[in-house]
Design a protein around this motif. Structure first.
Motif, PDB file in Angstrom:
ATOM      1  N   PHE A   1      -4.850  -3.574 -25.812  1.00  0.00           N
ATOM      2  CA  PHE A   1      -5.973  -3.336 -24.903  1.00  0.00           C
ATOM      3  C   PHE A   1      -5.674  -4.088 -23.614  1.00  0.00           C
ATOM      4  O   PHE A   1      -5.941  -5.278 -23.519  1.00  0.00           O
ATOM      5  N   THR A   2      -5.083  -3.399 -22.658  1.00  0.00           N
ATOM      6  CA  THR A   2      -4.669  -4.080 -21.430  1.00  0.00           C
ATOM      7  C   THR A   2      -4.915  -3.175 -20.225  1.00  0.00           C
ATOM      8  O   THR A   2      -4.538  -2.005 -20.235  1.00  0.00           O
ATOM      9  N   ALA A   3      -5.568  -3.727 -19.210  1.00  0.00           N
ATOM     10  CA  ALA A   3      -5.822  -2.961 -17.988  1.00  0.00           C
ATOM     11  C   ALA A   3      -4.528  -2.749 -17.212  1.00  0.00           C
ATOM     12  O   ALA A   3      -3.632  -3.586 -17.221  1.00  0.00           O
ATOM     13  N   ASP A   4      -4.449  -1.605 -16.516  1.00  0.00           N
ATOM     14  CA  ASP A   4      -3.243  -1.286 -15.741  1.00  0.00           C
ATOM     15  C   ASP A   4      -2.989  -2.305 -14.639  1.00  0.00           C
ATOM     16  O   ASP A   4      -1.838  -2.599 -14.311  1.00  0.00           O
ATOM     17  N   ASP A   5      -4.069  -2.856 -14.041  1.00  0.00           N
ATOM     18  CA  ASP A   5      -3.854  -3.823 -12.959  1.00  0.00           C
ATOM     19  C   ASP A   5      -3.221  -5.106 -13.491  1.00  0.00           C
ATOM     20  O   ASP A   5      -2.412  -5.742 -12.812  1.00  0.00           O
ATOM     21  N   LEU A   6      -3.547  -5.478 -14.741  1.00  0.00           N
ATOM     22  CA  LEU A   6      -2.909  -6.659 -15.339  1.00  0.00           C
ATOM     23  C   LEU A   6      -1.428  -6.399 -15.566  1.00  0.00           C
ATOM     24  O   LEU A   6      -0.587  -7.260 -15.318  1.00  0.00           O
ATOM     25  N   LEU A   7      -1.079  -5.189 -16.005  1.00  0.00           N
ATOM     26  CA  LEU A   7       0.333  -4.847 -16.190  1.00  0.00           C
ATOM     27  C   LEU A   7       1.082  -4.955 -14.870  1.00  0.00           C
ATOM     28  O   LEU A   7       2.212  -5.440 -14.820  1.00  0.00           O
ATOM     29  N   GLY A   8       0.438  -4.498 -13.795  1.00  0.00           N
ATOM     30  CA  GLY A   8       1.087  -4.581 -12.488  1.00  0.00           C
ATOM     31  C   GLY A   8       1.383  -6.008 -12.088  1.00  0.00           C
ATOM     32  O   GLY A   8       2.455  -6.308 -11.562  1.00  0.00           O
ATOM     33  N   VAL A   9       0.445  -6.918 -12.346  1.00  0.00           N
ATOM     34  CA  VAL A   9       0.648  -8.325 -12.007  1.00  0.00           C
ATOM     35  C   VAL A   9       1.772  -8.928 -12.844  1.00  0.00           C
ATOM     36  O   VAL A   9       2.644  -9.641 -12.335  1.00  0.00           O
ATOM     37  N   ILE A  10       1.771  -8.640 -14.142  1.00  0.00           N
ATOM     38  CA  ILE A  10       2.763  -9.231 -15.052  1.00  0.00           C
ATOM     39  C   ILE A  10       4.169  -8.802 -14.676  1.00  0.00           C
ATOM     40  O   ILE A  10       5.073  -9.624 -14.493  1.00  0.00           O
ATOM     41  N   PHE A  11       4.394  -7.494 -14.526  1.00  0.00           N
ATOM     42  CA  PHE A  11       5.756  -7.013 -14.324  1.00  0.00           C
ATOM     43  C   PHE A  11       6.241  -7.194 -12.889  1.00  0.00           C
ATOM     44  O   PHE A  11       7.441  -7.222 -12.648  1.00  0.00           O
ATOM     45  N   SER A  12       5.339  -7.357 -11.939  1.00  0.00           N
ATOM     46  CA  SER A  12       5.769  -7.582 -10.564  1.00  0.00           C
ATOM     47  C   SER A  12       6.454  -8.929 -10.392  1.00  0.00           C
ATOM     48  O   SER A  12       7.154  -9.154  -9.403  1.00  0.00           O
ATOM     49  N   ARG A  13       6.273  -9.839 -11.356  1.00  0.00           N
ATOM     50  CA  ARG A  13       6.886 -11.168 -11.271  1.00  0.00           C
ATOM     51  C   ARG A  13       8.279 -11.207 -11.879  1.00  0.00           C
ATOM     52  O   ARG A  13       8.929 -12.241 -11.872  1.00  0.00           O
ATOM     53  N   PHE A  14       8.726 -10.077 -12.428  1.00  0.00           N
ATOM     54  CA  PHE A  14      10.088  -9.987 -12.948  1.00  0.00           C
ATOM     55  C   PHE A  14      11.051  -9.808 -11.791  1.00  0.00           C
ATOM     56  O   PHE A  14      10.677  -9.494 -10.674  1.00  0.00           O
ATOM     57  N   CYS A  15      12.354  -9.998 -12.091  1.00  0.00           N
ATOM     58  CA  CYS A  15      13.363  -9.736 -11.087  1.00  0.00           C
ATOM     59  C   CYS A  15      13.696  -8.246 -11.043  1.00  0.00           C
ATOM     60  O   CYS A  15      13.487  -7.520 -12.011  1.00  0.00           O
ATOM     61  N   ILE A  16      14.223  -7.779  -9.900  1.00  0.00           N
ATOM     62  CA  ILE A  16      14.667  -6.406  -9.784  1.00  0.00           C
ATOM     63  C   ILE A  16      15.808  -6.173 -10.773  1.00  0.00           C
ATOM     64  O   ILE A  16      16.695  -7.010 -10.934  1.00  0.00           O
TER      65      ILE A  16
END
Length: 460
Positions: free
Chosen positions: A443-458
């Motif tokens: 149960f995870t909102a899409d905006d939370l996913l955006g925040v989490i994965f945006s902090r990964f490296c390219i």
């Protein structure tokens, strides 16, 4: 799945700069025609194929290994092609450009990957749950050996398995409560017969144990912000140098030598401690503009600290003016932040020492008492020495587990008067399951996913 998640993506998967090996990674659906167009043939699945990658004019850009992973047997769960060549930035950019060029006819829609998009697709395609996906970034960012090992355990699913076990027990209890709601005419008391109260107690005990271990994992990941504070010439810079084992800060007998904050990360038993040396705190007409700014920054760091080492000078503690200065600093320390009183220069002091039972006496210059200080810092951090098999955890995991605890506590109170509160009990259990599911991404909102994965490296 959002439209952009269907696009094929490409990126350089290795860190910027020069290296022995560089990797370009492509992921998407139906990559086989693109692979044949790029390397002239379709390599055997999961076998390294050596050969050239050629530009449009036929000249070789580089020679290296092509690795072909047809879906679903790949990191992302899609078709994946990895090109492993020499790690020069120009070569990798040429290879990346060639991929985009070939894609114009063989793989329309190929675009550069966003930060963390490969791992995001692994999550969306059920190759990893959200806690495991976060562990990928934690493993890359690990600052100590213990943190790396804990992140590897989370990536292997150790944390997720504990969460799933708690979820399964919670679902079973929900089932009993829902059954009682659906069949109120039944004479059998489902909840009492199934020991619902005992199940809930065991759930809360298991949650408490998981919270304790998660706090340890979060400590390994984030560490502790420790600020050394005190009056000028108390030995703050000497203490930082002693803890770090290096001459990081300038040390002189001149008051006000330290004008700005100096930070160094050290590790004690694998726990990262971010130790900050600050300007000496004083209120004196001798303070110039530069030192005043340094003092302001010192107070800012103090108010943002997880713990404060209040350093006192044993050679001056009897001086009335010095005592007043220490008292003024003590009044300004923020409430709720642990303060450890450290008495420095024991090598120059007499027999009478002004210390409390929890104070530390040491000599930053000679190293006396440093081991005791290190152990007290671990105690302040809440670290349990000898912890084995820890998994990595994040602040959001701790918050989610805390919400689960709150809902289970409410459920405990409702269960005692279950006859007329079953609907509320069922809702509290549902909310607890929802909070638990946020950890693994059920149960995870899409905006939370955006925040989490945006902090990964390219490329990851």
């Amino acid at each position: 799945m959002l439209p952009q998640h269907a696009d094929p993506i490409v990126a350089i998967a290795t860190a910027p700069g020069r290296g022995a090996v560089g990797i370009v990674r492509v992921s998407g659906k139906g990559l086989a025609p693109f692979v044949r167009a790029l390397i002239g043939r379709e390599p055997r699945p999961r076998e390294a194929t050596y050969g050239p990658w050629r530009a449009a004019d036929g000249q070789a850009i580089d020679h290296g290994l092509s690795l072909w992973f047809p879906a679903p047997h790949s990191y992302t769960g899609e078709d994946v092609l990895e090109l492993q060549g020499h790690g020069g930035p120009v070569v990798l950019q040429l290879l990346l450009a060639r991929c985009l060029e070939v894609a114009q006819t063989a793989l329309p829609g190929l675009r550069l990957a966003r930060a963390g998009e490969f791992t995001e697709r692994a999550f969306l395609n059920d190759k990893l749950d959200l806690a495991q996906a976060e562990a990928v970034a934690d493993l890359i960012d690990a600052s100590t050996e213990a943190a790396a090992r804990s992140a590897a355990r989370s990536l292997a699913g150790a944390f997720s398995q504990r969460v799933h076990a708690l979820r399964d027990a919670l679902i079973h209890l929900r089932m009993l409560v829902e059954a009682t709601l659906d069949f109120p005419e039944e004479e059998i008391d489902f909840l009492q017969k199934a020991d619902a109260e005992g199940q809930l107690q065991r759930l809360r005990s298991a949650l408490a144990q998981l919270q304790a271990e998660a706090r340890q994992g979060a400590l390994l990941r984030d560490g502790l912000q420790v600020v050394i504070a005190g009056q000028p010439n108390a030995g703050k810079s000497s203490l930082l140098n002693a803890l770090a084992g290096a001459e990081l800060a300038i040390v002189t007998p001149i008051a006000g030598t330290t004008r700005d904050v100096v930070q160094q990360t050290i590790q004690i038993e694998g726990v990262p401690l971010h130790v900050t040396d600050t300007a000496g705190l004083r209120d004196s007409p001798e303070v110039d503009e530069v030192e005043r700014i340094g003092i302001e920054r010192a107070w800012q760091r103090i108010h943002g600290a997880d713990a404060v080492l209040f350093l006192h000078d044993l050679t001056r503690w009897r001086e009335p003016r010095y005592r007043v200065g220490d008292a003024n600093i003590l009044r300004g320390l923020p409430e709720g932040v642990p303060v450890l009183h450290v008495w420095n220069k024991v090598d120059q002091a007499g027999d009478e020492l002004p210390r409390g039972d929890s104070d530390i006496v040491l000599s930053a210059k000679h190293g006396t008492g440093l081991d005791a200080l290190r152990q007290r810092l671990l105690q302040l951090a809440g670290w349990q020495s000898g912890s084995e098999g820890l998994f990595m955890a994040r602040e959001r995991h701790l918050r989610a587990l805390a919400r689960v605890g709150e809902h289970l506590e409410q459920a405990q109170g409702l269960l005692t008067r279950a006859a007329d509160q079953l609907d509320l009990l069922a809702e509290e259990l549902r909310l607890a399951q929802h909070a638990l599911g946020e950890i693994t991404g059920e149960f995870t909102a899409d905006d939370l996913l955006g925040v989490i994965f945006s902090r990964f490296c390219i490329g990851k």
